[in-house]
Design an enzyme around this catalytic site. Structure first.
Site, PDB file in Angstrom:
ATOM      1  N   ASP A  71       5.319  -0.765   0.362  1.00  0.00           N
ATOM      2  CA  ASP A  71       6.009  -1.527   1.391  1.00  0.00           C
ATOM      3  C   ASP A  71       7.094  -0.660   1.994  1.00  0.00           C
ATOM      4  O   ASP A  71       7.999  -0.204   1.301  1.00  0.00           O
ATOM      5  CB  ASP A  71       6.615  -2.788   0.752  1.00  0.00           C
ATOM      6  CG  ASP A  71       7.371  -3.658   1.751  1.00  0.00           C
ATOM      7  OD1 ASP A  71       7.392  -3.333   2.951  1.00  0.00           O
ATOM      8  OD2 ASP A  71       7.939  -4.686   1.315  1.00  0.00           O
ATOM      9  N   MET A 117      15.503 -12.184   1.580  1.00  0.00           N
ATOM     10  CA  MET A 117      16.707 -11.378   1.352  1.00  0.00           C
ATOM     11  C   MET A 117      17.931 -12.275   1.339  1.00  0.00           C
ATOM     12  O   MET A 117      18.026 -13.219   2.123  1.00  0.00           O
ATOM     13  CB  MET A 117      16.858 -10.323   2.451  1.00  0.00           C
ATOM     14  CG  MET A 117      15.627  -9.449   2.661  1.00  0.00           C
ATOM     15  SD  MET A 117      15.928  -8.205   3.928  1.00  0.00           S
ATOM     16  CE  MET A 117      14.262  -7.630   4.245  1.00  0.00           C
ATOM     17  N   HIS A 147       2.901 -11.391   3.915  1.00  0.00           N
ATOM     18  CA  HIS A 147       4.033 -10.904   3.138  1.00  0.00           C
ATOM     19  C   HIS A 147       5.319 -11.535   3.662  1.00  0.00           C
ATOM     20  O   HIS A 147       5.639 -11.434   4.852  1.00  0.00           O
ATOM     21  CB  HIS A 147       4.111  -9.374   3.250  1.00  0.00           C
ATOM     22  CG  HIS A 147       5.069  -8.735   2.295  1.00  0.00           C
ATOM     23  ND1 HIS A 147       4.763  -8.502   0.980  1.00  0.00           N
ATOM     24  CD2 HIS A 147       6.334  -8.276   2.480  1.00  0.00           C
ATOM     25  CE1 HIS A 147       5.791  -7.921   0.383  1.00  0.00           C
ATOM     26  NE2 HIS A 147       6.754  -7.776   1.275  1.00  0.00           N
ATOM     27  N   MET A 205      13.975 -10.011  -2.547  1.00  0.00           N
ATOM     28  CA  MET A 205      15.032  -9.002  -2.594  1.00  0.00           C
ATOM     29  C   MET A 205      16.349  -9.750  -2.754  1.00  0.00           C
ATOM     30  O   MET A 205      17.175  -9.826  -1.849  1.00  0.00           O
ATOM     31  CB  MET A 205      15.003  -8.143  -1.330  1.00  0.00           C
ATOM     32  CG  MET A 205      13.818  -7.199  -1.291  1.00  0.00           C
ATOM     33  SD  MET A 205      13.550  -6.456   0.339  1.00  0.00           S
ATOM     34  CE  MET A 205      12.490  -7.690   1.077  1.00  0.00           C
ATOM     35  N   HIS A 263       8.180 -11.490  -1.495  1.00  0.00           N
ATOM     36  CA  HIS A 263       8.925 -10.353  -2.047  1.00  0.00           C
ATOM     37  C   HIS A 263      10.400 -10.731  -2.076  1.00  0.00           C
ATOM     38  O   HIS A 263      11.061 -10.815  -1.031  1.00  0.00           O
ATOM     39  CB  HIS A 263       8.677  -9.119  -1.178  1.00  0.00           C
ATOM     40  CG  HIS A 263       9.462  -7.921  -1.578  1.00  0.00           C
ATOM     41  ND1 HIS A 263       9.605  -6.828  -0.744  1.00  0.00           N
ATOM     42  CD2 HIS A 263      10.138  -7.611  -2.715  1.00  0.00           C
ATOM     43  CE1 HIS A 263      10.367  -5.917  -1.348  1.00  0.00           C
ATOM     44  NE2 HIS A 263      10.702  -6.381  -2.538  1.00  0.00           N
ATOM     45  N   ASP A 306       9.327 -11.597   3.243  1.00  0.00           N
ATOM     46  CA  ASP A 306      10.500 -10.900   2.717  1.00  0.00           C
ATOM     47  C   ASP A 306      11.675 -11.861   2.606  1.00  0.00           C
ATOM     48  O   ASP A 306      12.172 -12.377   3.618  1.00  0.00           O
ATOM     49  CB  ASP A 306      10.885  -9.730   3.630  1.00  0.00           C
ATOM     50  CG  ASP A 306       9.908  -8.578   3.525  1.00  0.00           C
ATOM     51  OD1 ASP A 306       9.709  -8.087   2.406  1.00  0.00           O
ATOM     52  OD2 ASP A 306       9.339  -8.174   4.562  1.00  0.00           O
ATOM     53  N   SER A 313       3.767  -8.192   7.296  1.00  0.00           N
ATOM     54  CA  SER A 313       5.102  -8.676   6.950  1.00  0.00           C
ATOM     55  C   SER A 313       5.692  -9.489   8.094  1.00  0.00           C
ATOM     56  O   SER A 313       5.880  -8.976   9.199  1.00  0.00           O
ATOM     57  CB  SER A 313       6.037  -7.506   6.631  1.00  0.00           C
ATOM     58  OG  SER A 313       7.366  -7.968   6.498  1.00  0.00           O
ATOM     59  N   MET A 333       8.511   0.549  -3.417  1.00  0.00           N
ATOM     60  CA  MET A 333       9.172   0.550  -2.115  1.00  0.00           C
ATOM     61  C   MET A 333       9.162   1.970  -1.546  1.00  0.00           C
ATOM     62  O   MET A 333       9.616   2.911  -2.195  1.00  0.00           O
ATOM     63  CB  MET A 333      10.614   0.063  -2.246  1.00  0.00           C
ATOM     64  CG  MET A 333      10.754  -1.417  -2.574  1.00  0.00           C
ATOM     65  SD  MET A 333      10.055  -2.510  -1.319  1.00  0.00           S
ATOM     66  CE  MET A 333      11.014  -2.074   0.142  1.00  0.00           C
TER      67      MET A 333
END
Length: 227
Positions: free
Chosen positions: A172, A34, A30, A65, A63, A32, A7, A134
């Site tokens: 994760d 957000m 990965h 979010m 991913h 993330d 990540s 998660m």
């Protein structure tokens, strides 16, 4: 086969291209995303994904979010993501979204927060390539692994097997040398690791070590027989 996805949330954001190359033996990178709305943190977006795609040959696992993934997720496929994960809690039309992600050429994945059960979404599994469980509350890296998620991983793997699907089960949050074996035994086969990789002196060696642990743990697991 266990897959390790470092990540970049735990990487040095000022050196993302170098940090991506530091883990080129990884299966996926990965990413993330957000938005400071769905989760209380703000990270990066489409332009950074586009830049990362040019900087590494490792496929990108995004991913999201974020709120309104129905609107934004397809843009991440266009930016170069090979896999796009949306949170089912935020999606208005998850089946339609999964089909759109796949139609644009990426793998479609559904993420579940710790308190969200998998069972209500059993009928969606055939529309997906991966389910992300998660194992911390989404929003920040470096959190402690939640052991109470292990039964949920098992239930997810059981549902996938019951329907005869080729759906990966990703975990994760708090994945490290001390937790990855329990995840693999429970049924996970894709592992997101942040600080356990980027906090290591040799990130590439950390990826190899985690993969070896997961493979060894899965060999003795009932779910992996014939997998």
């Amino acid at each position: 086969m266990a897959q390790i996805n470092p990540s970049i949330l735990s990487a040095d954001f000022a050196r993302l291209a170098d940090e991506a190359r530091a883990v080129e033996g990884a299966d996926w990178l990965h990413v993330d995303v957000m938005d400071n709305h769905f989760v209380p943190n703000l990270t990066l977006g489409v332009p950074v994904v586009e830049s990362l795609r040019k900087a590494t040959d490792t496929p990108l696992d995004c991913h999201l979010m974020i709120e309104d993934p129905d609107r934004w997720a397809p843009q991440y496929v266009e930016a170069g993501a090979g896999s796009v994960t949306f949170h089912v809690e935020a999606a208005a039309a998850p089946v339609r979204l999964a089909r759109e992600i796949r139609a644009k050429g990426a793998r479609a994945s559904m993420a579940l927060k710790p308190a969200t059960p998998v069972e209500p979404y059993e009928d969606l599994l055939g529309e997906l390539d991966m389910v992300l469980i998660m194992t911390v509350e989404p929003g920040f890296g470096g959190q402690a692994f939640l052991d109470i998620m292990l039964p949920k991983i098992r239930r997810t793997r059981d549902l996938v097997a019951r329907h005869g699907l080729d759906v990966w089960v990703q975990v994760d949050g708090g994945v490290s040398a001390s937790t990855i074996e329990r995840c693999a035994e429970a049924g996970a086969d894709v592992f997101v690791a942040g600080s356990a990789v980027y906090g290591a002196e040799d990130p590439a060696a950390a990826v190899r070590g985690l993969r070896e642990q997961a493979v060894a743990a899965a060999k003795g697991a009932a779910w992996a027989c014939g997998h």
